[in-house]
Design a protein around this motif. Structure first.
Motif, PDB file in Angstrom:
ATOM      1  N   THR A   1       0.774  -1.147   0.030  1.00 12.19           N
ATOM      2  CA  THR A   1       0.013  -0.140   0.022  1.00 12.19           C
ATOM      3  C   THR A   1       1.001   1.137  -0.071  1.00 12.19           C
TER       4      THR A   1
ATOM      5  N   LEU B   1      -3.826   0.307  -3.139  1.00 14.63           N
ATOM      6  CA  LEU B   1      -2.925  -0.808  -3.292  1.00 14.63           C
ATOM      7  C   LEU B   1      -2.149  -0.600  -4.524  1.00 14.63           C
TER       8      LEU B   1
ATOM      9  N   HIS C   1      -3.205  -3.893   3.627  1.00 14.64           N
ATOM     10  CA  HIS C   1      -2.864  -5.218   4.032  1.00 14.64           C
ATOM     11  C   HIS C   1      -3.216  -6.179   2.927  1.00 14.64           C
ATOM     12  N   PRO C   2      -2.616  -5.988   1.732  1.00 15.55           N
ATOM     13  CA  PRO C   2      -2.824  -6.995   0.755  1.00 15.55           C
ATOM     14  C   PRO C   2      -2.186  -8.282   1.106  1.00 15.55           C
TER      15      PRO C   2
ATOM     16  N   PHE D   1      -7.409  -8.038   0.237  1.00 16.96           N
ATOM     17  CA  PHE D   1      -7.053  -6.866   1.226  1.00 16.96           C
ATOM     18  C   PHE D   1      -8.129  -6.397   2.117  1.00 16.96           C
TER      19      PHE D   1
END
Lengths: 457, 336
Positions: B185, B194, B216-217, B228
């Motif tokens: 990110t 993202l 938070h991918p 995510f």
């Protein structure tokens, strides 16, 4: 004293104005208002709902009101943030989903959602929050606001109640506040002198309780000194140092008090958190702020009248990574979720429970507030910036009216739309609840600041 | 189906019902002796059940939990090396945030680097030769988070994505299964979105563009999708997109935030964190967000799930007071 005890009391149980003025006069001659309170109590008609102590949880850096106590789920996505509101124990009151333990205890506190102040600079807003006025506050750029710096609220309590050689009136847990390298003005006695500065202590997860002002004792922590043999050895060594110290005669009362605290086993035990059960310590949380809240409870239990727990010394979370401040210009939501919110939730909920279980909540005010809030509109760094125009605080205990929301902000949390109040109003109200009103303040030579928030009384 | 919490009162705050604060009185303290006897009785009962061959419900298999650390310091984002020999994790200690490498058998623990600025959220490359992590340059004081890679020996620090021109935050890297890309990110375009980028910083591509926060991918093991967390539907929910940014699919719809997704090595399960039961627990679900199960079920905070190469789950929990790493060697319900 005897004569005062025979003074007529007013219909509502309060001692007459004349008696108060007289008591103030006696203060000059050595009778502090604390004696007056005892006399009031001896009449059996002491004012109701009078608090004895305040625990100020100073959320340095400025928490986001939208992400804690004043959620705005209907606001546009650029404002509301990624956290939803949850119901609380009080129907109609919602707070952030990051604070579930406080939600379950909403009947024990009131939320003030209409706080505002005159500066969005940590330095000046900090001075406003701690003294009720911006006078003497110093900005990030080093400019000092004209006017005489006022005393901290704890110093006011210390002044009005009178210096106590056996136990400080005012204790601050945590280091000196600052932004960048500049100190924050208004943490201590100010014009009242160093006698009314706070005694400082702190908790370090690795070292236990620390008493920086007692560094005469070779830097040993109170926890370590709980061992009598080690204490004796430390003091023997210290006495040898003191005997060689030419300035021994100039130890002021304050240091004598501090030294007395450490050399008095009973007083020293107050700082010894190992005397608490492991279960209770864990309930507060094994992190600095949690253990400081527990220490605050021990201090008010021992007679300290105002304990200020500084969340951190730094405003920035990145500067003090374990539990750094609430100044989240960046990554506001990540840091709230990962650290700050649950720490506050756990520690404050435990403090309310513990005070209540010990019968202390009725006489102890707990207030959690920062110097300002944060911008309702999320900035380009997933953070929120300073926002002094509207923010929230939490108050509990001390006979205050709880289970309610006082004031309201607009649909985006940008401005108060009902009952706007200032930090001066808030602390004027809390001091009033301690029995420190206009008469007591003026008698002590202090200028009352702010107005009473009637809804809390 | 969502597993019910062990303590129904944990659902307080979600409108289920209100939880009364537990009365903690002197009588409570005085009852410790009685509690001890109850504990003995509980152990006896457990033994009897075990002897009778009755299996505990999988979700209650906390006896099988392995506590990996004992220092209690705040921790985040564990990540196992592909060979399962090392566990990388972030530890907050005093004024420091640093990445540590811990041997799987606990025989050794070392810092990844010796830098003083905060470093966090390291994640192993698929070949185990590099770790991508977030590097926070604290000067002047606001923090400036960039993504770098470094060798397991702490050498050969190389930038992946750093602030360009103005302050921005690049963080939470996740490797593609072939090691040729990193998802992460960044706030470089004015909102947290993202992106994917080559490990050497080339070919930066933006995947999302929404006024909400995307974070938070986690790249799927087959390389096809990236899961995510996003706030576009209210509070945080899980979503997935193709690795080119197309085909947004919402995975969760819960009355609580869902965050920190992590793919199982075989790609058949997702672990994530949710407070839908009233406190933070680790859940697992299938890649479509269905068959959600609470695998921690503890009133403490359980968060930052990470899969072991063999399909176990490591997570961070404060169930023993401080924050430590725990290992659930077998995930309840896995393999169904």
């Amino acid at each position: 004293m005897l004569r005062l005890g025979l003074q007529r009391v007013c219909g509502d149980g309060r001692i007459s104005r004349r008696a108060l003025v007289y008591a103030g006069g006696l203060g000059v001659a050595g009778l502090a208002l604390d004696d007056l309170f005892r006399l009031e109590a001896s009449t059996g008609q002491a004012p109701r709902r009078k608090a004895r102590s305040i625990i100020l949880l100073w959320l340095w850096g400025g928490p986001s009101h939208l992400d804690t106590f004043d959620p705005k789920p209907q606001a546009p996505v650029q404002y509301r943030g990624p956290f939803a509101p949850i119901a609380t124990r009080v129907p109609g009151i919602q707070i952030s989903e990051l604070l579930p333990q406080l939600a379950a205890r909403a009947d024990r506190f009131a939320l003030v959602r209409s706080l505002h102040c005159r500066s969005n600079d940590h330095g000046i807003a900090g001075t406003i929050g701690l003294t009720g006025s911006d006078a003497g506050g110093m900005s990030l750029g080093g400019q000092v606001v004209p006017g005489a710096l006022g005393p901290a609220h704890g110093a006011v309590v210390s002044k009005v109640l009178g210096f106590d050689a056996s136990m400080p009136r005012f204790v601050t847990l945590g280091g000196h506040l600052h932004q960048g390298k500049r100190p924050i003005h208004g943490e201590g006695g100010g014009p009242l002198g160093p006698l009314h500065d706070p005694l400082r202590a702190d908790y370090d997860p690795a070292q236990g309780v620390k008493l920086p002002q007692l560094d005469l004792i070779g830097g040993q922590s109170a926890d370590l000194l709980s061992d009598r043999q080690r204490l004796r050895e430390a003091l023997d060594g210290q006495l040898r140092v003191l005997e060689r110290w030419p300035a021994i005669d100039r130890l002021d009362q304050f240091r004598r008090q501090a030294l007395g605290l450490l050399t008095s086993p009973e007083a020293r035990q107050v700082f010894d958190l190992s005397r608490e059960g492991e279960t209770l310590r864990r309930r507060y949380g094994m992190f600095r702020f949690g253990q400081c809240c527990l220490l605050a409870r021990r201090l008010v239990e021992a007679g300290v009248r105002l304990v200020q727990v500084n969340w951190s010394s730094h405003v920035e979370p990145v500067e003090d990574t374990g539990d750094g401040g609430w100044d989240m210009h960046d990554r506001n939501f990540q840091q709230l979720q990962d650290r700050h919110a649950w720490m506050l939730d756990q520690a404050l909920a435990a403090l309310l429970d513990d005070l209540s279980d010990r019968g202390l909540l009725a006489e102890t005010i707990v207030v959690a507030v920062g110097e300002f809030g944060r911008t309702p509109r999320i900035n380009e760094k997933a953070g929120r910036d300073h926002w002094e125009r509207c923010y929230s605080g939490l108050v509990a205990g001390g006979g205050l009216r709880v289970g309610q929301v006082v004031g309201a902000s607009d649909a985006r949390g940008e401005l108060p739309v009902d009952q706007p109040v200032t930090p001066a109003d808030l602390f004027r109200t809390l001091l009033q609840q301690m029995g420190i009103g206009t008469t007591q303040l003026t008698t002590a030579g202090l200028t009352p600041r702010g107005e009473l928030i009637e809804a809390l009384l | 189906m969502i597993a019910q919490p062990a303590d129904a009162s944990a659902s307080f705050g979600r409108g289920a019902h209100l939880r009364k604060p537990v009365a903690r009185t002197d009588a409570f303290e005085a009852s410790q002796g009685w509690r001890a006897w109850r504990g003995v009785a509980g152990v006896c009962a457990a033994l009897l059940i075990a002897l009778a061959g009755v299996r505990f419900p999988a979700a209650y298999g906390q006896q099988r939990l392995v506590r990996l650390t004992h220092d209690g310091h705040l921790k985040q984002r564990p990540s196992w090396s592909p060979d399962g020999r090392w566990l990388a994790f972030t530890r907050h200690e005093g004024h420091a945030i640093a990445v540590y490498l811990r041997a799987a058998d606990g025989s050794e623990e070392k810092r990844l680097t010796r830098r003083t600025d905060p470093e966090m959220d390291a994640v192993w490359s698929p070949d185990g030769r590099r770790l991508a992590f977030t590097f926070d340059k604290t000067a002047p004081n606001q923090g400036d988070m960039d993504v770098y890679t470094v060798g397991p020996d702490g050498e050969e620090l190389q930038p992946v994505l750093v602030s360009a021109g103005k302050l921005s935050h690049e963080e939470w890297p996740s490797w593609s299964p072939d090691g040729q890309w990193l998802a992460l990110t960044s706030t470089r375009d004015g909102n947290q979105e993202l992106y994917v980028v080559r490990p050497d910083g080339r070919d930066l591509r933006r995947l999302t563009s929404d006024p909400a926060l995307d974070m938070h991918p986690a790249w799927s093991p087959d390389g096809q999708r990236i899961v995510f967390a996003t706030s576009r539907w209210g509070d945080l929910e899980l979503a997935s997109i193709r690795s080119d940014g197309s085909d947004l699919v919402r995975l969760t719809t819960s009355a609580g935030l869902d965050d920190y997704p992590a793919w199982s090595p075989d790609g058949r399960q997702l672990a994530f964190v949710s407070n839908r039961t009233g406190n933070f627990e680790v859940f697992v679900c299938d890649p479509q967000g269905q068959d959600v199960r609470n695998v921690t079920q503890h009133p403490a905070i359980d968060t930052f799930p990470a899969w072991t190469p063999s399909g176990g789950l490591t997570f961070v929990s404060n169930r023993d007071g401080g924050f430590d790493l725990y290992l659930l060697p077998a995930v309840p319900g896995a393999g169904r």
